[in-house]
Design an enzyme around this catalytic site. Structure first.
Site, PDB file in Angstrom:
ATOM      1  N   ARG A 121       0.804  -1.224   0.000  1.00 14.68           N
ATOM      2  CA  ARG A 121       0.000   0.000   0.000  1.00 14.68           C
ATOM      3  C   ARG A 121       0.844   1.285   0.000  1.00 14.68           C
ATOM      4  O   ARG A 121       0.392   2.326   0.442  1.00 14.68           O
ATOM      5  CB  ARG A 121      -0.971   0.000   1.187  1.00 14.68           C
ATOM      6  CG  ARG A 121      -2.014  -1.099   1.115  1.00 14.68           C
ATOM      7  CD  ARG A 121      -3.087  -0.929   2.167  1.00 14.68           C
ATOM      8  NE  ARG A 121      -4.122  -1.945   2.020  1.00 14.68           N
ATOM      9  CZ  ARG A 121      -4.106  -3.130   2.608  1.00 14.68           C
ATOM     10  NH1 ARG A 121      -3.086  -3.453   3.399  1.00 14.68           N
ATOM     11  NH2 ARG A 121      -5.083  -3.987   2.426  1.00 14.68           N
ATOM     12  N   LYS A 143       2.541  10.944 -11.261  1.00 18.44           N
ATOM     13  CA  LYS A 143       1.710  10.034 -12.044  1.00 18.44           C
ATOM     14  C   LYS A 143       2.484   8.745 -12.312  1.00 18.44           C
ATOM     15  O   LYS A 143       3.594   8.779 -12.832  1.00 18.44           O
ATOM     16  CB  LYS A 143       1.297  10.666 -13.374  1.00 18.44           C
ATOM     17  CG  LYS A 143       0.125  11.616 -13.258  1.00 18.44           C
ATOM     18  CD  LYS A 143      -0.379  12.003 -14.636  1.00 18.44           C
ATOM     19  CE  LYS A 143      -1.635  12.840 -14.557  1.00 18.44           C
ATOM     20  NZ  LYS A 143      -2.142  13.213 -15.888  1.00 18.44           N
ATOM     21  N   GLU A 185       7.878  17.477 -25.240  1.00 19.98           N
ATOM     22  CA  GLU A 185       7.292  17.918 -23.977  1.00 19.98           C
ATOM     23  C   GLU A 185       7.802  19.299 -23.593  1.00 19.98           C
ATOM     24  O   GLU A 185       7.088  20.081 -22.959  1.00 19.98           O
ATOM     25  CB  GLU A 185       7.599  16.909 -22.867  1.00 19.98           C
ATOM     26  CG  GLU A 185       6.992  15.516 -23.076  1.00 19.98           C
ATOM     27  CD  GLU A 185       5.502  15.451 -22.777  1.00 19.98           C
ATOM     28  OE1 GLU A 185       4.890  16.501 -22.474  1.00 19.98           O
ATOM     29  OE2 GLU A 185       4.931  14.343 -22.850  1.00 19.98           O
ATOM     30  N   LYS A 227       6.087  22.582 -14.652  1.00 18.53           N
ATOM     31  CA  LYS A 227       5.239  21.464 -14.259  1.00 18.53           C
ATOM     32  C   LYS A 227       4.965  21.486 -12.767  1.00 18.53           C
ATOM     33  O   LYS A 227       3.837  21.218 -12.327  1.00 18.53           O
ATOM     34  CB  LYS A 227       5.864  20.131 -14.657  1.00 18.53           C
ATOM     35  CG  LYS A 227       4.944  18.958 -14.324  1.00 18.53           C
ATOM     36  CD  LYS A 227       5.311  17.678 -15.004  1.00 18.53           C
ATOM     37  CE  LYS A 227       4.230  16.622 -14.795  1.00 18.53           C
ATOM     38  NZ  LYS A 227       4.557  15.333 -15.440  1.00 18.53           N
ATOM     39  N   GLU A 237      -5.594  16.314 -10.243  1.00 14.43           N
ATOM     40  CA  GLU A 237      -6.463  16.640 -11.376  1.00 14.43           C
ATOM     41  C   GLU A 237      -7.923  16.796 -10.946  1.00 14.43           C
ATOM     42  O   GLU A 237      -8.836  16.269 -11.578  1.00 14.43           O
ATOM     43  CB  GLU A 237      -6.350  15.573 -12.474  1.00 14.43           C
ATOM     44  CG  GLU A 237      -5.052  15.633 -13.242  1.00 14.43           C
ATOM     45  CD  GLU A 237      -5.057  14.733 -14.478  1.00 14.43           C
ATOM     46  OE1 GLU A 237      -5.957  13.887 -14.598  1.00 14.43           O
ATOM     47  OE2 GLU A 237      -4.144  14.877 -15.295  1.00 14.43           O
ATOM     48  N   ARG A 242      -4.564  20.747 -14.033  1.00 15.87           N
ATOM     49  CA  ARG A 242      -3.497  19.836 -14.437  1.00 15.87           C
ATOM     50  C   ARG A 242      -3.758  19.232 -15.808  1.00 15.87           C
ATOM     51  O   ARG A 242      -2.822  18.763 -16.482  1.00 15.87           O
ATOM     52  CB  ARG A 242      -3.315  18.737 -13.380  1.00 15.87           C
ATOM     53  CG  ARG A 242      -2.113  17.850 -13.644  1.00 15.87           C
ATOM     54  CD  ARG A 242      -1.694  17.030 -12.445  1.00 15.87           C
ATOM     55  NE  ARG A 242      -0.586  16.158 -12.791  1.00 15.87           N
ATOM     56  CZ  ARG A 242       0.163  15.483 -11.927  1.00 15.87           C
ATOM     57  NH1 ARG A 242      -0.087  15.581 -10.628  1.00 15.87           N
ATOM     58  NH2 ARG A 242       1.147  14.711 -12.330  1.00 15.87           N
ATOM     59  N   ASN A 246      -1.841  17.826 -20.647  1.00 12.64           N
ATOM     60  CA  ASN A 246      -2.154  16.806 -21.655  1.00 12.64           C
ATOM     61  C   ASN A 246      -2.343  17.395 -23.048  1.00 12.64           C
ATOM     62  O   ASN A 246      -2.920  16.733 -23.920  1.00 12.64           O
ATOM     63  CB  ASN A 246      -3.409  16.031 -21.246  1.00 12.64           C
ATOM     64  CG  ASN A 246      -3.147  15.110 -20.076  1.00 12.64           C
ATOM     65  OD1 ASN A 246      -2.122  14.433 -20.028  1.00 12.64           O
ATOM     66  ND2 ASN A 246      -4.064  15.093 -19.121  1.00 12.64           N
ATOM     67  N   HIS A 249      -1.963  15.218 -26.071  1.00 15.77           N
ATOM     68  CA  HIS A 249      -1.896  13.837 -25.624  1.00 15.77           C
ATOM     69  C   HIS A 249      -3.133  13.018 -25.981  1.00 15.77           C
ATOM     70  O   HIS A 249      -3.046  11.788 -26.046  1.00 15.77           O
ATOM     71  CB  HIS A 249      -1.656  13.784 -24.117  1.00 15.77           C
ATOM     72  CG  HIS A 249      -0.248  14.119 -23.719  1.00 15.77           C
ATOM     73  ND1 HIS A 249       0.348  15.310 -24.044  1.00 15.77           N
ATOM     74  CD2 HIS A 249       0.675  13.411 -23.014  1.00 15.77           C
ATOM     75  CE1 HIS A 249       1.581  15.326 -23.558  1.00 15.77           C
ATOM     76  NE2 HIS A 249       1.801  14.189 -22.939  1.00 15.77           N
ATOM     77  N   HIS A 253      -2.008   9.591 -27.438  1.00 12.65           N
ATOM     78  CA  HIS A 253      -2.289   8.292 -26.835  1.00 12.65           C
ATOM     79  C   HIS A 253      -3.034   7.380 -27.816  1.00 12.65           C
ATOM     80  O   HIS A 253      -2.837   6.155 -27.810  1.00 12.65           O
ATOM     81  CB  HIS A 253      -3.103   8.473 -25.556  1.00 12.65           C
ATOM     82  CG  HIS A 253      -2.300   9.032 -24.428  1.00 12.65           C
ATOM     83  ND1 HIS A 253      -2.875   9.465 -23.247  1.00 12.65           N
ATOM     84  CD2 HIS A 253      -0.963   9.230 -24.275  1.00 12.65           C
ATOM     85  CE1 HIS A 253      -1.926   9.906 -22.432  1.00 12.65           C
ATOM     86  NE2 HIS A 253      -0.770   9.778 -23.042  1.00 12.65           N
ATOM     87  N   HIS A 266       6.997   8.062 -27.260  1.00 17.12           N
ATOM     88  CA  HIS A 266       5.941   8.902 -26.684  1.00 17.12           C
ATOM     89  C   HIS A 266       6.069  10.355 -27.147  1.00 17.12           C
ATOM     90  O   HIS A 266       5.078  10.977 -27.543  1.00 17.12           O
ATOM     91  CB  HIS A 266       5.999   8.830 -25.157  1.00 17.12           C
ATOM     92  CG  HIS A 266       4.995   9.711 -24.489  1.00 17.12           C
ATOM     93  ND1 HIS A 266       3.628   9.523 -24.638  1.00 17.12           N
ATOM     94  CD2 HIS A 266       5.136  10.806 -23.692  1.00 17.12           C
ATOM     95  CE1 HIS A 266       2.983  10.456 -23.948  1.00 17.12           C
ATOM     96  NE2 HIS A 266       3.862  11.246 -23.374  1.00 17.12           N
TER      97      HIS A 266
END
Length: 361
Positions: A121, A143, A185, A227, A237, A242, A246, A249, A253, A266
């Site tokens: 956890r 993330k 990026e 960032k 988010e 935030r 993206n 993206h 994606h 990427h």
């Protein structure tokens, strides 16, 4: 050496940017995690030498260490490799004083980060990014996750690192394609937040491509600061801020998913995605041709691709985008520019316009 602080209350951490200090990571981990007694170093086949050097500095700092290597490449962000990291942590008798130290690019950071987030956890995590993309983007912000055959990053968690150690000397041996991929990026930050930074990139594209120390130090530190500013205001988010990270993206994606996680890097997918997003914004009369032209010219100056893959049907792209994390009820939503240095989230973007952008390749 430069330090960028990410202020998140009890989860605050430092991003240390150094031009070259291979022995510094051990003391850095010791300082960031005073209660840590054990560390699992995670790398891939391409960063194994860096990983062993990191392991040696951790051992010298008094930590008991384990070592895990996964195959290089986006396909390693999967359940199979995640299970192998769980096995390595179990074999190390990991407990909550065990740190996971991710040495590699975005794939290793995401995969090892999710292992740290979910084993027992939650274990402390230290990021040691070795690629341009991971230095300027994926190592910062917490993330973590893995891919699913139906979509990129569908399984994951927010799990902030205890620290990020960026050694710019790793970029000296990074293959050209990998290095250029990360620059997408960097361009993104200029488009979404900082018109002055965008202008710096336009004026210094040659120096950036040549990997001059001054240019690298500036683009990495500025990207991390931008960032961090967003993450501090919207860590999970929940406010929508935030989501601006993206930009490009949603398209990217879809390209990666349809391509099977490997045909495009990427950053290459993000570059094409930003080009598509800009042209979509122009069709919606949010921006003019001048903006699109400047972005296109900068991406090309950095030797980044701008044309969507032609081998996959538009219907496949659309189907994946309807399941993007920003989508609601199957309705596509996009981060689109309204001016240089500013973007917004737009709902109910007309599908015919999206198709038009995808098919004009």
């Amino acid at each position: 050496m430069n330090t960028v602080r990410v202020n998140l209350g009890s989860r605050s951490y430092d991003i240390v940017i150094t031009p070259g200090d291979p022995a510094g990571i051990g003391p850095f981990v010791r300082s960031a995690l005073r209660k840590a007694s054990t560390a699992l170093v995670v790398c891939d086949a391409n960063t194994q030498a860096h990983g062993r050097a990191v392991e040696a500095t951790l051992t010298a700092a008094g930590l008991r260490t384990g070592f895990a290597t996964v195959p290089a490449g986006e396909p390693s962000k999967c359940m199979e490799q995640l299970a192998k990291l769980y096995d390595a942590l179990y074999d190390l008798a990991a407990d909550r004083s065990t740190a996971v130290v991710a040495v590699g690019g975005g794939v290793i950071g995401d995969l090892a980060g999710f292992a740290a987030a979910s084993y027992n956890r939650g274990l402390p995590l230290v990021m040691v990014p070795t690629t341009s993309l991971s230095m300027v983007d994926s190592s910062v912000g917490g993330k973590t996750g893995i891919n699913h055959p139906k979509g990129k990053n569908l399984i994951g968690a927010f799990h902030q690192p205890a620290g990020v150690w960026i050694d710019l000397s790793y970029l000296d041996t990074l293959p050209e394609r990998e290095f250029l991929s990360g620059l997408a990026e960097v361009v993104k930050y200029g488009v979404i937040l900082d018109a002055e930074f965008f202008a710096y990139l336009e004026a210094n594209a040659a120096a950036v491509r040549a990997r001059t120390p001054q240019a690298l130090a500036h683009i990495v530190s500025r990207s991390c600061r931008l960032k961090a500013d967003v993450v501090e205001k919207d860590e999970h988010e929940t406010t929508g801020l935030r989501a601006i990270l993206n930009y490009g993206h949603t398209f990217a994606h879809a390209f990666e998913t349809c391509g099977g996680y490997g045909s495009l890097l990427h950053g290459e997918a993000v570059s094409i995605g930003m080009e598509c997003a800009a042209r979509l914004a122009q069709k919606m009369e949010l921006i003019g041709a001048d903006f699109v032209g400047r972005q296109t010219k900068l991406l090309q100056a950095l030797a980044l691709p701008i044309v969507p893959p032609a081998q996959w049907p538009t219907d496949e792209f659309i189907a994946v985008m309807r399941r993007d994390k920003k989508a609601v009820g199957g309705q596509m939503r996009f981060i689109l520019p309204t001016q240089l240095g500013a973007v917004k989230l737009f709902d109910n973007v007309p599908e015919p316009l999206v198709r038009d952008v995808l098919e004009s390749r």
